[in-house]
Design an enzyme around this catalytic site. Structure first.
Site, mmCIF file in Angstrom:
data_model
loop_
_atom_site.group_PDB
_atom_site.id
_atom_site.type_symbol
_atom_site.label_atom_id
_atom_site.label_comp_id
_atom_site.label_asym_id
_atom_site.label_seq_id
_atom_site.Cartn_x
_atom_site.Cartn_y
_atom_site.Cartn_z
ATOM 1 N N ASP A 188 -6.089 5.734 1.375
ATOM 2 C CA ASP A 188 -6.156 4.329 0.982
ATOM 3 C C ASP A 188 -7.591 3.818 1.147
ATOM 4 O OD1 ASP A 188 -3.941 1.889 0.855
ATOM 5 O OD2 ASP A 188 -5.829 1.246 1.738
ATOM 6 N N HIS A 221 0.834 -1.207 0.000
ATOM 7 C CA HIS A 221 0.000 0.000 0.000
ATOM 8 C C HIS A 221 0.865 1.252 0.000
ATOM 9 C CE1 HIS A 221 -3.936 -1.973 0.901
ATOM 10 N NE2 HIS A 221 -3.086 -2.958 1.104
#
Ligand code: UDP
Ligand code: UDP
Length: 421
Positions: free
Chosen positions: A113, A20
């Site tokens: 995110d 990520h």
């Protein structure tokens, strides 16, 4: 310090996990190179030394990026919480999001995110008064599943590709997936590290409202350019230099998943039997002594002419890196989004799914060395995937080329920046 007017000023809040963080730092770098001001919100403490190294390397090579620390609230997991360190870290970030204070000067947008979408969106809107975007760190195909997860019957993904964990409604991962999926509709846009030719069908369905009516626009921004490497990896490259062109199988299962000890033995046996040279890295191998756990600069390996095949778990970063370098993939998904990503690899013709693949293989179900050998021989002789990977590479290059025209990733990102500026 930037002013709130032109050029665009973007704040980024990444979540836990290397898979990520990597695309967030790559996006930050692309934004800087396109003239944007960037603030990076850094959740502290950082759980792995690898990630803190990644942050500090990034900040020293991007001195114009402003870093603001988000000090995480102490979080005591209850017995109902997962014990997965990745889960605990994003849970901890998510619970600390209400600590975010208005940024001065005010950015044009906040990008976060998907794992943080439902906690960040209300804070961005009510307290920070900012448009909020998601950088979705997996494929557009996985985004289709995420966006439509709560709508019975509107699945855009074959049921067999959905990881078993998401079939358990009480699992904490399923709950966050569902909550964050529902938050997508309220976002101002979703950025995906993909490009038109890689996921034509999924992107069209997403942007034409077929997956979810009212879903915000999906911006293709990939393949994101890798960061300049600051650490030399002489050992690996020297070894590759000594191998014939297109003779090496590169094996990596990413930074999160581990094969069972028995599977590693069978994999090694299969690789030996196949006779191909190999370079491999097993991420997160917890077993002792069998395989040395080591970090390689994957980008440089995939870029090396000696590498022919990439045996990959199909983490999305790995897939986009293989696409960028025209390396075909033998897909061995383990969990999460990986089977869906492997489906993209197959559908676009840049690789094959490991035959006999099923959920749990490599872990509790062991694939024997003879099968590994056969699969490797077949893919090495498969002219179709070699040509497919070369074609995908051309498309990847075109998508990010300056003046690529035709709505490629570069146009998509610059269009977004102009809108924000
Ligand atoms: N690692 C490393 N260098 C890096 C990145 C990772 O040596 O630049 C190694 C390191 O040993 C680390 C492991 O890879 O413990 C997994 O890192 P990661 O950041 O993926 O941990 P996670 O996200 O799973 O907490
Ligand atoms: N990676 C690397 N060296 C390693 C293992 C992984 O550079 O030894 C990088 C890889 O290039 C990719 C990322 O770590 O950018 C892994 O992300 P991916 O989405 O492929 O898988 P994950 O680790 O999240 O499962």
């Amino acid at each position: 310090m930037p002013t709130s007017a032109d050029p665009a000023y973007v704040a980024l809040l990444p979540s836990a996990g290397m898979g990520h963080l990597t695309p967030f730092l790559r996006l930050a770098s692309s934004l800087v190179s396109l003239g944007c001001h960037v603030t990076l919100l850094r959740p502290l403490p950082i759980v792995s030394s690898a990630k803190s190294l990644q942050f500090s390397d990034f900040l020293s090579s991007h001195p114009s990026v402003h870093c603001l620390d988000l000090h995480l609230l102490p979080f005591q997991p209850s017995s109902a919480d997962s014990t997965d360190p990745f889960f605990l870290q994003f849970e901890s970030i998510s619970r600390s999001v209400p600590l975010l204070l208005p940024l001065e000067p005010k950015p044009s947008a906040l990008v976060t995110d998907i794992f943080l979408a439902s906690s960040v969106a209300p804070v961005a809107r009510a307290r920070l008064n900012l448009p909020c975007f998601v950088l979705f760190t997996s494929s557009a195909s996985m985004l289709s599943l995420c966006a439509s997860f709560n709508i019975p019957g509107s699945r855009f993904v074959d049921a067999s590709m959905i990881p078993p964990v998401l079939r358990d409604p009480n699992n904490p991962f399923t709950q966050q997936f569902s909550t964050n999926g529902a938050a997508l509709a309220g976002m101002d846009g979703v950025l995906v590290n993909t490009f038109d030719a890689l996921e034509m069908r999924a992107l069209a369905a997403l942007n034409q409202g077929e997956v979810l009516e009212g879903l915000p626009r999906v911006f293709t921004i990939g393949p994101l350019k890798p960061l300049e490497r600051r650490r030399a990896q002489a050992r690996e490259l020297e070894w590759l230099d000594g191998q014939p062109e297109r003779s090496v199988v590169y094996v990596s299962f990413g930074s999160q998943t581990a094969l069972s000890e028995e599977q590693i033995k069978e994999l090694a046996r299969g690789l030996d039997r196949s006779g191909f040279s190999r370079h491999w890295f097993m991420g997160r191998v917890k077993e002792r002594g069998l395989v040395v756990k080591d970090w390689v600069e994957q980008e440089e390996i995939l870029a090396h002419g000696a590498v022919a095949t990439f045996m990959s778990h199909c983490g999305w970063n790995s897939v986009t890196e293989a696409a960028m370098h025209g390396v075909h993939v033998l897909a061995w998904p383990r969990n999460g989004d990986q089977r869906i990503n492997a489906g993209v690899v197959e559908a676009v013709g840049m690789g094959r799914l490991f035959k006999g693949w099923e959920w749990g293989c490599g872990g509790e179900k062991v694939v024997v060395g003879e099968v590994v050998e056969e699969e490797l021989r077949e893919i090495m002789e498969d002219a179709r995937v070699v040509a497919g990977a070369a074609r995908v590479r051309e498309e990847a290059v075109r998508a990010v080329a300056v003046g690529g025209g035709g709505g490629g990733s570069r146009d998509s990102l610059t269009g977004l920046i102009e809108k924000l500026g």
